[in-house]
Scaffold this active site. Structure first.
Site, PDB file in Angstrom:
ATOM      1  N   HIS A  28     -13.401   4.069   9.407  1.00 29.58           N
ATOM      2  CA  HIS A  28     -12.763   4.745   8.269  1.00 29.58           C
ATOM      3  C   HIS A  28     -12.656   6.242   8.539  1.00 29.58           C
ATOM      4  CE1 HIS A  28     -13.068   6.447   4.028  1.00 29.58           C
ATOM      5  NE2 HIS A  28     -11.929   5.778   4.031  1.00 29.58           N
ATOM      6  N   GLU A  40      -8.854   3.474  10.649  1.00 28.02           N
ATOM      7  CA  GLU A  40      -8.023   3.844   9.507  1.00 28.02           C
ATOM      8  C   GLU A  40      -7.927   5.354   9.544  1.00 28.02           C
ATOM      9  OE1 GLU A  40      -7.767   5.226   5.131  1.00 28.02           O
ATOM     10  OE2 GLU A  40      -9.154   5.760   6.723  1.00 28.02           O
ATOM     11  N   ASP A  87      -5.711   8.949   7.523  1.00 24.65           N
ATOM     12  CA  ASP A  87      -4.888   9.395   6.395  1.00 24.65           C
ATOM     13  C   ASP A  87      -3.832  10.369   6.894  1.00 24.65           C
ATOM     14  OD1 ASP A  87      -6.677   8.221   4.269  1.00 24.65           O
ATOM     15  OD2 ASP A  87      -8.083   9.600   5.235  1.00 24.65           O
ATOM     16  N   HIS A 102      -7.388  13.917   5.005  1.00 24.81           N
ATOM     17  CA  HIS A 102      -7.598  13.191   3.742  1.00 24.81           C
ATOM     18  C   HIS A 102      -7.376  14.065   2.518  1.00 24.81           C
ATOM     19  CE1 HIS A 102      -9.983  11.630   0.350  1.00 24.81           C
ATOM     20  NE2 HIS A 102      -9.569  10.448   0.775  1.00 24.81           N
ATOM     21  N   GLU A 110      -2.812   5.321   6.547  1.00 24.66           N
ATOM     22  CA  GLU A 110      -2.715   5.411   5.086  1.00 24.66           C
ATOM     23  C   GLU A 110      -1.836   6.600   4.708  1.00 24.66           C
ATOM     24  OE1 GLU A 110      -6.340   5.790   2.718  1.00 24.66           O
ATOM     25  OE2 GLU A 110      -5.081   6.338   1.004  1.00 24.66           O
TER      26      GLU A 110
HETATM   27  O1  G3P Z   1      -7.772   3.082   3.267  1.00 22.57           O
HETATM   28  C1  G3P Z   1      -9.012   2.872   2.665  1.00 22.57           C
HETATM   29  C2  G3P Z   1      -9.568   4.146   2.093  1.00 22.57           C
HETATM   30  O2  G3P Z   1      -9.404   5.158   3.049  1.00 22.57           O
HETATM   31  C3  G3P Z   1      -8.897   4.568   0.808  1.00 22.57           C
HETATM   32  O3  G3P Z   1      -9.484   5.665   0.222  1.00 22.57           O
HETATM   33  O4  G3P Z   1      -9.700   8.016  -0.338  1.00 22.57           O
HETATM   34  O5  G3P Z   1     -10.906   7.115   1.642  1.00 22.57           O
HETATM   35  O6  G3P Z   1      -8.437   7.417   1.696  1.00 22.57           O
HETATM   36  P1  G3P Z   1      -9.635   7.118   0.832  1.00 22.57           P
HETATM   37 MG    MG Z   2      -7.919   6.561   3.639  1.00 23.56          MG
END
Ligand code: G3P
Ligand code: MG
Length: 261
Positions: A22, A49, A51, A64, A123
């Protein structure tokens, strides 16, 4: 359903769920940096993952937060700061001194650092109606990339996902769902958008809910799964993907559960 079958997300493993870092392996390296992506791969994650948003000069950057206070100690808004200024920021030292000088990467740089065999969940971060061309640019960047990873586009924003489906119809898309949202409405939106997966806050994962999502044709990714008890519950519920800040610890937990071959 046909669109979803044509855009199956995530390679299937029969021995265990896929494990994605993450924001990279963000417990052990500064989130959403090349160091975190390399660390996730080093820890044995199947991928990451990350952002993505547009910065002030328009490029796609991996970040993020909308504001950089937490990550860089600077009160700057990413959407209004040009890439050249973002490049000067140190987003590593707040994690630990050994990451001093780590920079905010572009999406192209992040994809380039990941191995071809990795899975990458991009994301799309956008909480407005208009997205300043964000989804279009993400789709274009991914088309241009020669990195060749398995990619999945996700977003909390159904409009961003609709745009992603339009600009990159062959890429699997996933709608993000958290505990504050109306679940039946989110599921209906995911179906209407032709999403191939739902990415759900891990607390929502029970054997019943995961079975229901599978019956609707979705793969299921749970986030953010760091604790052994949550790994066990999500595995027992039958999720396909675990997204974790600590991919190595998750792999160890899975091993202890005895579900890996
Ligand atoms: O994609 C899963 C997670 O990353 C969603 O929340 O705020 O950590 O981007 P956030
Ligand atoms: Mg995310």
């Amino acid at each position: 359903m046909l669109a979803r079958l044509l855009t199956r997300p995530y390679p299937s493993r029969h021995d265990r769920p896929l494990v994605l870092g993450h924001r990279g392996a963000s417990a052990d390296a500064p989130e959403n940096t090349l160091a975190a992506f390399r660390e996730a791969v080093r820890q044995g994650a199947d991928g990451v993952e990350l952002d993505v948003m547009r910065c002030g000069s328009g490029e796609l950057v991996v970040c993020h937060d909308e504001w950089l206070d937490r990550l860089a100690g600077e009160h700057l808004e990413v959407a209004r700061t040009p890439l050249v200024a973002l490049r000067r920021l140190d987003v590593g030292s707040r994690h630990s001194a050994r990451f001093t000088g780590e920079r905010i990467p572009t999406l192209a740089e992040a994809l380039a650092v990941l191995p071809r065999a990795a899975v990458c969940n991009v994301e799309i971060k956008c909480d407005t109606l208009l997205d300043r061309g964000l989804s279009f640019r993400v789709a274009r960047e991914i088309r241009r990339s020669e990195a060749g990873q398995d990619l999945v586009l996700s977003s909390f924003n159904p409009l961003s996902l609709a745009r992603a489906r339009f600009f990159a119809p062959r890429l699997p898309a996933a709608l993000l769902v958290d505990t504050s949202q109306n679940l039946p409405l989110r599921e209906a939106a995911a179906r209407a958008l032709g999403a191939a997966a739902v990415h759900v806050e891990h607390r929502l994962c029970t054997p019943d809910s995961v079975r229901r999502w599978h019956r609707q044709g979705f793969k299921v990714a749970a986030w953010t799964v760091d604790e052994p008890g949550d790994v066990e519950r999500c595995c027992a519920a039958g999720v396909d993907v675990l997204i974790s800040n600590r991919p190595r610890a998750v792999l160890v937990s899975i091993d202890r559960l005895g579900i890996a071959d």
